[in-house]
Structure formats: structure tokens, C-alpha cells
Scaffold this motif. Structure first.
Motif, PDB file in Angstrom:
ATOM      1  N   GLU A  56      -4.108  -2.123 -12.310  1.00 60.78           N
ATOM      2  CA  GLU A  56      -5.065  -1.024 -12.152  1.00 60.78           C
ATOM      3  C   GLU A  56      -4.607   0.213 -12.921  1.00 60.78           C
ATOM      4  OE1 GLU A  56      -5.592  -0.393  -7.999  1.00 60.78           O
ATOM      5  OE2 GLU A  56      -6.548  -2.346  -7.644  1.00 60.78           O
ATOM      6  N   LYS A  57      -3.297   0.462 -12.912  1.00 60.35           N
ATOM      7  CA  LYS A  57      -2.773   1.611 -13.647  1.00 60.35           C
ATOM      8  C   LYS A  57      -2.995   1.426 -15.143  1.00 60.35           C
ATOM      9  CE  LYS A  57      -0.476   5.400 -14.414  1.00 60.35           C
ATOM     10  NZ  LYS A  57      -0.939   6.732 -13.971  1.00 60.35           N
ATOM     11  N   ILE A  58      -2.716   0.232 -15.654  1.00 59.55           N
ATOM     12  CA  ILE A  58      -2.917  -0.037 -17.080  1.00 59.55           C
ATOM     13  C   ILE A  58      -4.383   0.121 -17.449  1.00 59.55           C
ATOM     14  CG2 ILE A  58      -2.807  -1.846 -18.846  1.00 59.55           C
ATOM     15  CD1 ILE A  58      -0.280  -2.878 -17.416  1.00 59.55           C
ATOM     16  N   GLN A  59      -5.285  -0.307 -16.550  1.00 53.84           N
ATOM     17  CA  GLN A  59      -6.714  -0.163 -16.818  1.00 53.84           C
ATOM     18  C   GLN A  59      -7.116   1.309 -16.911  1.00 53.84           C
ATOM     19  OE1 GLN A  59      -7.378  -3.351 -17.869  1.00 53.84           O
ATOM     20  NE2 GLN A  59      -9.364  -3.119 -16.923  1.00 53.84           N
ATOM     21  N   SER A  60      -6.385   2.170 -16.216  1.00 51.67           N
ATOM     22  CA  SER A  60      -6.724   3.597 -16.227  1.00 51.67           C
ATOM     23  C   SER A  60      -6.199   4.312 -17.462  1.00 51.67           C
ATOM     24  CB  SER A  60      -6.172   4.280 -14.975  1.00 51.67           C
ATOM     25  OG  SER A  60      -4.763   4.436 -15.059  1.00 51.67           O
ATOM     26  N   LEU A  61      -5.281   3.676 -18.195  1.00 51.30           N
ATOM     27  CA  LEU A  61      -4.697   4.319 -19.371  1.00 51.30           C
ATOM     28  C   LEU A  61      -5.687   4.336 -20.520  1.00 51.30           C
ATOM     29  CD1 LEU A  61      -1.100   2.751 -19.328  1.00 51.30           C
ATOM     30  CD2 LEU A  61      -1.831   4.941 -18.378  1.00 51.30           C
ATOM     31  N   SER A  62      -5.608   5.345 -21.336  1.00 46.35           N
ATOM     32  CA  SER A  62      -6.446   5.415 -22.523  1.00 46.35           C
ATOM     33  C   SER A  62      -5.819   4.594 -23.640  1.00 46.35           C
ATOM     34  CB  SER A  62      -6.594   6.877 -22.976  1.00 46.35           C
ATOM     35  OG  SER A  62      -5.357   7.375 -23.451  1.00 46.35           O
ATOM     36  N   PHE A  63      -6.564   4.450 -24.728  1.00 37.10           N
ATOM     37  CA  PHE A  63      -6.052   3.690 -25.870  1.00 37.10           C
ATOM     38  C   PHE A  63      -4.740   4.283 -26.386  1.00 37.10           C
ATOM     39  CE2 PHE A  63     -10.013   1.348 -27.649  1.00 37.10           C
ATOM     40  CZ  PHE A  63     -10.265   0.840 -26.381  1.00 37.10           C
ATOM     41  N   SER A  64      -4.588   5.599 -26.278  1.00 34.14           N
ATOM     42  CA  SER A  64      -3.366   6.245 -26.790  1.00 34.14           C
ATOM     43  C   SER A  64      -2.136   5.752 -26.053  1.00 34.14           C
ATOM     44  CB  SER A  64      -3.472   7.768 -26.641  1.00 34.14           C
ATOM     45  OG  SER A  64      -4.542   8.278 -27.399  1.00 34.14           O
ATOM     46  N   GLU A  65      -2.207   5.687 -24.701  1.00 35.07           N
ATOM     47  CA  GLU A  65      -1.051   5.226 -23.935  1.00 35.07           C
ATOM     48  C   GLU A  65      -0.788   3.740 -24.163  1.00 35.07           C
ATOM     49  OE1 GLU A  65      -3.557   7.133 -21.831  1.00 35.07           O
ATOM     50  OE2 GLU A  65      -2.482   8.750 -22.835  1.00 35.07           O
ATOM     51  N   ILE A  66      -1.855   2.948 -24.260  1.00 39.13           N
ATOM     52  CA  ILE A  66      -1.683   1.517 -24.503  1.00 39.13           C
ATOM     53  C   ILE A  66      -1.057   1.289 -25.876  1.00 39.13           C
ATOM     54  CG2 ILE A  66      -2.917  -0.667 -24.836  1.00 39.13           C
ATOM     55  CD1 ILE A  66      -4.864   0.269 -22.671  1.00 39.13           C
ATOM     56  N   ASP A  67      -1.479   2.085 -26.859  1.00 38.38           N
ATOM     57  CA  ASP A  67      -0.855   1.999 -28.181  1.00 38.38           C
ATOM     58  C   ASP A  67       0.625   2.343 -28.105  1.00 38.38           C
ATOM     59  OD1 ASP A  67      -3.322   1.353 -29.208  1.00 38.38           O
ATOM     60  OD2 ASP A  67      -3.744   3.357 -29.970  1.00 38.38           O
TER      61      ASP A  67
ATOM     62  N   PHE B 106       2.751   1.981 -25.446  1.00 43.36           N
ATOM     63  CA  PHE B 106       3.552   0.944 -24.790  1.00 43.36           C
ATOM     64  C   PHE B 106       3.554  -0.369 -25.568  1.00 43.36           C
ATOM     65  CE2 PHE B 106       2.825   3.521 -20.897  1.00 43.36           C
ATOM     66  CZ  PHE B 106       4.145   3.625 -20.498  1.00 43.36           C
ATOM     67  N   LYS B 107       2.465  -0.666 -26.256  1.00 42.54           N
ATOM     68  CA  LYS B 107       2.264  -1.935 -26.955  1.00 42.54           C
ATOM     69  C   LYS B 107       1.888  -3.036 -25.952  1.00 42.54           C
ATOM     70  CE  LYS B 107       5.137  -0.992 -30.998  1.00 42.54           C
ATOM     71  NZ  LYS B 107       5.338   0.403 -30.693  1.00 42.54           N
ATOM     72  N   THR B 108       0.949  -3.871 -26.358  1.00 43.83           N
ATOM     73  CA  THR B 108       0.404  -4.900 -25.479  1.00 43.83           C
ATOM     74  C   THR B 108       1.478  -5.857 -24.978  1.00 43.83           C
ATOM     75  OG1 THR B 108      -1.693  -4.774 -26.685  1.00 43.83           O
ATOM     76  CG2 THR B 108      -1.334  -6.710 -25.294  1.00 43.83           C
ATOM     77  N   SER B 109       2.341  -6.314 -25.889  1.00 41.65           N
ATOM     78  CA  SER B 109       3.356  -7.290 -25.492  1.00 41.65           C
ATOM     79  C   SER B 109       4.297  -6.723 -24.435  1.00 41.65           C
ATOM     80  CB  SER B 109       4.165  -7.733 -26.713  1.00 41.65           C
ATOM     81  OG  SER B 109       4.763  -6.612 -27.344  1.00 41.65           O
ATOM     82  N   SER B 110       4.629  -5.438 -24.543  1.00 38.14           N
ATOM     83  CA  SER B 110       5.514  -4.818 -23.560  1.00 38.14           C
ATOM     84  C   SER B 110       4.832  -4.715 -22.201  1.00 38.14           C
ATOM     85  CB  SER B 110       5.939  -3.426 -24.041  1.00 38.14           C
ATOM     86  OG  SER B 110       6.757  -2.798 -23.079  1.00 38.14           O
ATOM     87  N   LEU B 111       3.548  -4.372 -22.192  1.00 34.30           N
ATOM     88  CA  LEU B 111       2.819  -4.285 -20.929  1.00 34.30           C
ATOM     89  C   LEU B 111       2.729  -5.648 -20.256  1.00 34.30           C
ATOM     90  CD1 LEU B 111      -0.048  -1.830 -21.934  1.00 34.30           C
ATOM     91  CD2 LEU B 111       1.905  -1.346 -20.454  1.00 34.30           C
ATOM     92  N   ILE B 112       2.556  -6.701 -21.053  1.00 32.87           N
ATOM     93  CA  ILE B 112       2.517  -8.055 -20.491  1.00 32.87           C
ATOM     94  C   ILE B 112       3.869  -8.399 -19.860  1.00 32.87           C
ATOM     95  CG2 ILE B 112       2.335 -10.512 -21.067  1.00 32.87           C
ATOM     96  CD1 ILE B 112       0.262  -9.715 -23.200  1.00 32.87           C
ATOM     97  N   THR B 113       4.959  -8.061 -20.558  1.00 30.54           N
ATOM     98  CA  THR B 113       6.302  -8.329 -20.024  1.00 30.54           C
ATOM     99  C   THR B 113       6.525  -7.572 -18.726  1.00 30.54           C
ATOM    100  OG1 THR B 113       7.136  -8.611 -22.282  1.00 30.54           O
ATOM    101  CG2 THR B 113       8.763  -8.294 -20.553  1.00 30.54           C
ATOM    102  N   ARG B 114       6.080  -6.332 -18.671  1.00 28.16           N
ATOM    103  CA  ARG B 114       6.278  -5.518 -17.470  1.00 28.16           C
ATOM    104  C   ARG B 114       5.488  -6.079 -16.290  1.00 28.16           C
ATOM    105  NH1 ARG B 114       7.825   0.316 -19.652  1.00 28.16           N
ATOM    106  NH2 ARG B 114       8.060  -0.209 -21.842  1.00 28.16           N
ATOM    107  N   MET B 115       4.287  -6.614 -16.567  1.00 20.49           N
ATOM    108  CA  MET B 115       3.470  -7.156 -15.476  1.00 20.49           C
ATOM    109  C   MET B 115       3.954  -8.518 -15.008  1.00 20.49           C
ATOM    110  SD  MET B 115      -0.532  -6.284 -15.871  1.00 20.49           S
ATOM    111  CE  MET B 115      -0.754  -7.254 -14.404  1.00 20.49           C
ATOM    112  N   THR B 116       4.700  -9.218 -15.816  1.00 20.34           N
ATOM    113  CA  THR B 116       5.132 -10.568 -15.451  1.00 20.34           C
ATOM    114  C   THR B 116       6.635 -10.594 -15.168  1.00 20.34           C
ATOM    115  OG1 THR B 116       5.269 -11.074 -17.837  1.00 20.34           O
ATOM    116  CG2 THR B 116       3.254 -11.712 -16.679  1.00 20.34           C
ATOM    117  N   ASN B 117       7.437 -10.584 -16.219  1.00 25.63           N
ATOM    118  CA  ASN B 117       8.876 -10.743 -16.060  1.00 25.63           C
ATOM    119  C   ASN B 117       9.496  -9.631 -15.228  1.00 25.63           C
ATOM    120  OD1 ASN B 117      11.819 -10.212 -17.237  1.00 25.63           O
ATOM    121  ND2 ASN B 117      11.365 -12.384 -17.472  1.00 25.63           N
TER     122      ASN B 117
END
Length: 579
Positions: A96-107, A109-120
Motif C-alpha cells: 500500500e505504501k509503494i502504491q502511494s508513492l509517485s513515479f519520482s520515488e519509485i524511480d 528506489f528502482k523496481t527490482s529493489s522494491l520487489i526485493t524489499r517486499m519479498t526477501n
């Protein structure tokens, strides 16, 4: 880390987290009784040849072992329920927090890093909670209980703990201090492995077509070797504790056997008590070994928790106004707008000013990298402007509620993304309550109905991940149909017909114009044919407006537009059209 666990350990999971250590107390208490009971069998039963005593104490040991097993199994069950429930809540909150972030914040962190944080990273915190409820309870209690029971057996022999415990505590503290930063680097390098792997899988067609397998293998080998090297460094640092503990415990056992043997010779101690003391030493050693594993997991979990906290601590740059205003109409005005990606770098849009009235069609054309997509991304506030204003109905869009704003804007991106499911489920992202007639009409206007109905299951036909079982043109038309179902006041097509042939594009354009009466249509295109009928056309050049006007006016006034038209339509057609 403890703050994360405490915050997301909710409901029944919190109750299970209390039960787990309580049942572990039962197991530890029963385990601590065994060496003393064994000592009694040797010193009383065997020494006196009392078989009845031996059987009675033996049955008591069996009963204690069964009770301890039940306590340990219950602890594992409750800890598992608590840990998995906590990680589910944490993962949900993180999503939910990631969904609230704008494109700037997602850019950032980078997608792969966000996936790692949500899983591993979440799994590391989950494992830490499991160990806290089991080993973090069992190890200290077993260690302290063993020391107490050893002291009750022989205060003189138990003085050995005054030597070994300070050494162990200092060693554990040193390892924790040094290993947490190393495990942080491990997770960062894991991000890089995921980045390369994700790029390779998403671009597998490019890799295969250009025979880039050796190059990709080299890239992956580089990041994988870096992860391996750092992981070995982290593990080596923590595994140093193992030989230290083993050395100290073995030396202590030798001392106990030597000192205890002398006491037996002097008739100050019984043989059974020496065996009990050695067994307590074994229990203490095992608890310390478990503590080493706990230290390793604490180090890794703390690094993961810090990475998760970094996401939670990030404040979205795009925020709702506390007192949102509703736009009076859907006129769009850019007033001296400039924009850049990130805090530094060159502006991609420079001092743009123009107006689009509700119901008009705006075409945007320009060379690659001229800022076309960046411009339309500002309208639904996917990014915020750096300077200037974007107004909707004379209201700054930063004062319009995000839900209100985006509900009335439909945008079809350059890359057509479909989700795993069916054609119908994908289209209903535009309107989950859409009827069958709505689906048919939107698909027909998007020029997708023919190929949908030709499929064996029509709208129930499966869509694979990212729509890979459809061609580029089919994905574009399905994406347009999905957006049309939304019935937006502003429809933005960001080069959304680039994969269509000219005939299909012409039919699509006519259908969109007919459907969008009263709504604003913004079309970004590389083809002149896609924008030449627009009420006004913006010609962008290096982030600036080079010219504005309709097709006929721009043929006369804009050299850039005319050169594009000549290259695509031919000199004769352009000369005739400009008369």
C-alpha cells in the motif's frame, strides 16, 4: 526492527506471540530436569542397586520428555502463526505504501529493489520473529537455567562460567557491530542481481534476436560474483563465533572432568553429579550455538528492517491538498511550466504555456526526446511541475483531489501493459461494473472487437503475463478499449497507435473523435496522419514549444512540422494541403 514487528503484529497473532514463549518455558523446564534425574539414577539407583527407583525415575524422565515435546511443538505452532501473520500484514502495508508513492520515488528506489524489499527483506524479518519466539526464549533460559542448576550441583565448579561468559558476550557484541553493515551490502547486491535478472527476462526477445546471451551471462556473472563475495564475507564474520564457543566449551568440559574427578577421589562429589554437570554444560553449549544462529539472523534482519523502514519513511512528493477543490470544467492550461526528473539535471520541459478547451483535440508532435510524454504525465499528476502551473478549469491541479483528477483522465501509455487474467478482466480495470454491451462498444471503437470475437473464448480468452500472447497492435487496442470504458473527460493517447497499420489507425481515429464529443482528446504521435485533424497541434523541440496551430497553419509557419510532413506524406501532398 522491533518497531516493525510490534506495529504489524496484530489481532490473534499478538496472542499467539504471547503463548509461544509460555509454552517454550515448559519445554526448557523439562529439559533442565533431565540431567538431575539422570544423576539421581546413577548416584542412588545404580549405587544402591535399587531397580524400582531406577524405573520410577526413568518413567519420570520419559514423562518430562513427552511434556517438553508438547511444549516445544506448541511453541513452534504458535510462533509460526504469529510470524506468518505479521509478515502478511507487513507485506500488505508495504504494498500500500509503494502504491502511494509517485513515479519520482519509485524511480529513486528502482523496481527490482522494491520487489526485493517486499519479498526477501520481509521474509528476513519474519524469520527473525520466529527465532525470537523460539530460540530467543529457549537459548537464554536454557543457558541461565543450566548455569543455575550447575551452581546448585557445585558452586565451586560453576565458577568456570565467570571466565567464559564475559568472553562470549564481548565476542557476540563485536560480531553484531561489524556484521549489520555487511548484511546491508548483501541486500543491496541482491537488488543488483534482481535488476539484471529482471532486465534479462523482460528483454529476452531482444537478447535472443541479437545473440546477446554471452553479454548477459557476463553481466549476471559480475553481479552474482559480487553478491557471493559479500555473502561469504558476512557469513565468515558471524561464523567466527562457532569455533570460539566450541573452544571455550571444550576447555570448560576438560576442566570440569579434571576438577570433578579430583573431588570424587577426595569423596567430595559423586560421579552422577559430574555427569549431570557435563550434561548441563552440553545444554549451555547448545544454547550458545543457537545464539550464534540468532546473531546471524539478527544482523540480516536488522539490515532488512532498515531497508523496509526506508520505504515507509519516504514521503510522497505528490500529496493531496487538505481542502481539495473541484474544477469548474475540464479546460487544460499550462502556465509557464518547467519540469526536470530528479533534483538535478537538465529540464526536459521549459517554460511551456498553452490552453486546450474542453471538447477540443490537441495533437502533440516532435522528435524523440522532445518531452512529449513528460508533458502529458503532468496532467494526471504522475509527476509534479518544478515551476509554473497546470490548471484544470482554472484550478491548479495540485489543489484538485487525486481521485477526482485521475478518475476523469484516461491515459494510454506508450508501453501497453496487460495483466494476467482474461480479456474481460483486463478491460474491466477501466470500469469494474461495465456491462457486456459496454465491453462490446469500447472494443469496437478501439478496433479490437474483430480479433476478440475470433478467439475461441472471446472476452473470456486468457491473457498471459504482460499480454505476451498478443501482438503489439492487439495490446495497444485492448489498452485503448480499457481506457475508453472509463469514459474519461480527458483522453490521452501517448503514441498509443504506433503498432497499428494506417487503415486501422484511421478507423480508430474516426471512432475516437465520434466517441469523445464533449471530451478533450490529446494525441501524441510520430505520424502526421494521427494529429493532422486536431483543433490545434503543439510542435515540441528540445522541451520547448516550437510552434502551435492547426495542420494548415503549421505547414506555412513551422519548418519542423513541414519537414516531418514532407518526409511522411510527400512534397506534393504537403504542397497541395497547404494551399
Amino acid at each position: 526492527m522491533l518497531n516493525l514487528i510490534n506495529k504489524y503484529l496484530k489481532g490473534p497473532a499478538r496472542f499467539f506471540a504471547v503463548l509461544a514463549p509460555l509454552t517454550m518455558l515448559v519445554e526448557v523446564f523439562m529439559d533442565l530436569q533431565q540431567p538431575t534425574l539422570m544423576s539421581d539414577i546413577i548416584d542412588v539407583g545404580v549405587a544402591n542397586g535399587d531397580m524400582a527407583y531406577i524405573l520410577r525415575i526413568g518413567l519420570k524422565m520419559v514423562a518430562f520428555a513427552v511434556i517438553g515435546f508438547i511444549g516445544g511443538a506448541s511453541c513452534s505452532l504458535f510462533a509460526c502463526k504469529a510470524g506468518v501473520s505479521m509478515s502478511g500484514e507487513l507485506r500488505q502495508a508495504l504494498f500500500e505504501k509503494i502504491q502511494s508513492l509517485s513515479f519520482s520515488e519509485i524511480d529513486h528506489f528502482k523496481t527490482s529493489s522494491l520487489i526485493t524489499r517486499m519479498t526477501n527483506d520481509v521474509i528476513q524479518v519474519q524469520n527473525m520473529l520466529l527465532m525470537m519466539l523460539r530460540i530467543m526464549v529457549r537459548s537464554p533460559l536454557l543457558c541461565l537455567g543450566g548455569i543455575v542448576m550447575s551452581y546448585l550441583l557445585s558452586p565451586q565448579l560453576s565458577l568456570i562460567f565467570c571466565v567464559i561468559l564475559p568472553i562470549l558476550i564481548v565476542s557476540i557484541y563485536f560480531v553484531l557491530l561489524k556484521s549489520i553493515p555487511v548484511f546491508t551490502q548483501v541486500q543491496i547486491r541482491l537488488d543488483r542481481v534482481n535488476t539484471v535478472m529482471r532486465e534479462n527476462l523482460l528483454g529476452i526477445r531482444v537478447v535472443k534476436s541479437l545473440a546477446l546471451e554471452p553479454k548477459q551471462f557476463e553481466r549476471f556473472t559480475g553481479v552474482n560474483d559480487a553478491l557471493t563475495e559479500k555473502s561469504i564475507q558476512a557469513q565468515n564474520m558471524t561464523f567466527l563465533l562457532m569455533p570460539v564457543v566450541t573452544l571455550l566449551m571444550n576447555a570448560s568440559t576438560v576442566f570440569i572432568l579434571w576438577a570433578g574427578g579430583n573431588m570424587v577421589i577426595l569423596h567430595n562429589f559423586e560421579v552422577g553429579k559430574i555427569m549431570a554437570f557435563v550434561n548441563y554444560m552440553v545444554q549451555i553449549t547448545n544454547s550458545l550455538m543457537m545464539t550464534i544462529g540468532l546473531v546471524i539472523n539478527i544482523s540480516r534482519a536488522q539490515a532488512s528492517a532498515e531497508r523496509i523502514d526506508e520505504v515507509f519513511a519516504t514521503q510522497p512528493t505528490i500529496r493531496e491538498d487538505p481542502r481539495p477543490q473541484a474544477p469548474g470544467n475540464y479546460d487544460i492550461e499550462f502556465r509557464n511550466v518547467s519540469f526536470r526528473y530528479g533534483q538535478s539535471g537538465e529540464p526536459v520541459l521549459k517554460n511551456l504555456s498553452f490552453t486546450v478547451r474542453q471538447g477540443e483535440t490537441l495533437g502533440i508532435i516532435g522528435a524523440t526526446g522532445s518531452g512529449k510524454s513528460s508533458l502529458v504525465n503532468l496532467i494526471p499528476r504522475l509527476y509534479d511541475v518544478n515551476t509554473g502551473q497546470v490548471l484544470l478549469g482554472n484550478v491548479d491541479i495540485r489543489k484538485v483531489g487525486l481521485e477526482e483528477l485521475r478518475r476523469n483522465i484516461g491515459i494510454v501509455m506508450q508501453e501497453s501493459i496487460l495483466f494476467w487474467g482474461t480479456i474481460q478482466s483486463n478491460l474491466c480495470y477501466g470500469d469494474e461494473n461495465a456491462s457486456e454491451n459496454d465491453l462490446i462498444r469500447a472494443s469496437a471503437d478501439a478496433q479490437a472487437l474483430d480479433f476478440i470475437q475470433a478467439l475461441p473464448q472471446a472476452f473470456e480468452s486468457p491473457v498471459e503475463q504482460r499480454g505476451r500472447n498478443f501482438s503489439g497492435g492487439q495490446k495497444q487496442r485492448l489498452s485503448i478499449a480499457r481506457t475508453l470504458l472509463k469514459k474519461p473527460k480527458i483522453l490521452i493517447l501517448d503514441d498509443a497507435s504506433s503498432a497499428l497499420d494506417l487503415k486501422t489507425e484511421s478507423k480508430l481515429r474516426a471512432a475516437l473523435i465520434a466517441r469523445a464529443r464533449g471530451s478533450t482528446l490529446i494525441v501524441i504521435a510520430q505520424r502526421i496522419s494521427a494529429v493532422m485533424e486536431a483543433d490545434q497541434i503543439l510542435v515540441l523541440d528540445h522541451g520547448e514549444i516550437s510552434a502551435v496551430g492547426n495542420h494548415s497553419e503549421l505547414l506555412q509557419t513551422s519548418e519542423i512540422y513541414r519537414s516531418i510532413a514532407v518526409s511522411q506524406l510527400g512534397e506534393e501532398v504537403v504542397t497541395y494541403g497547404s494551399r
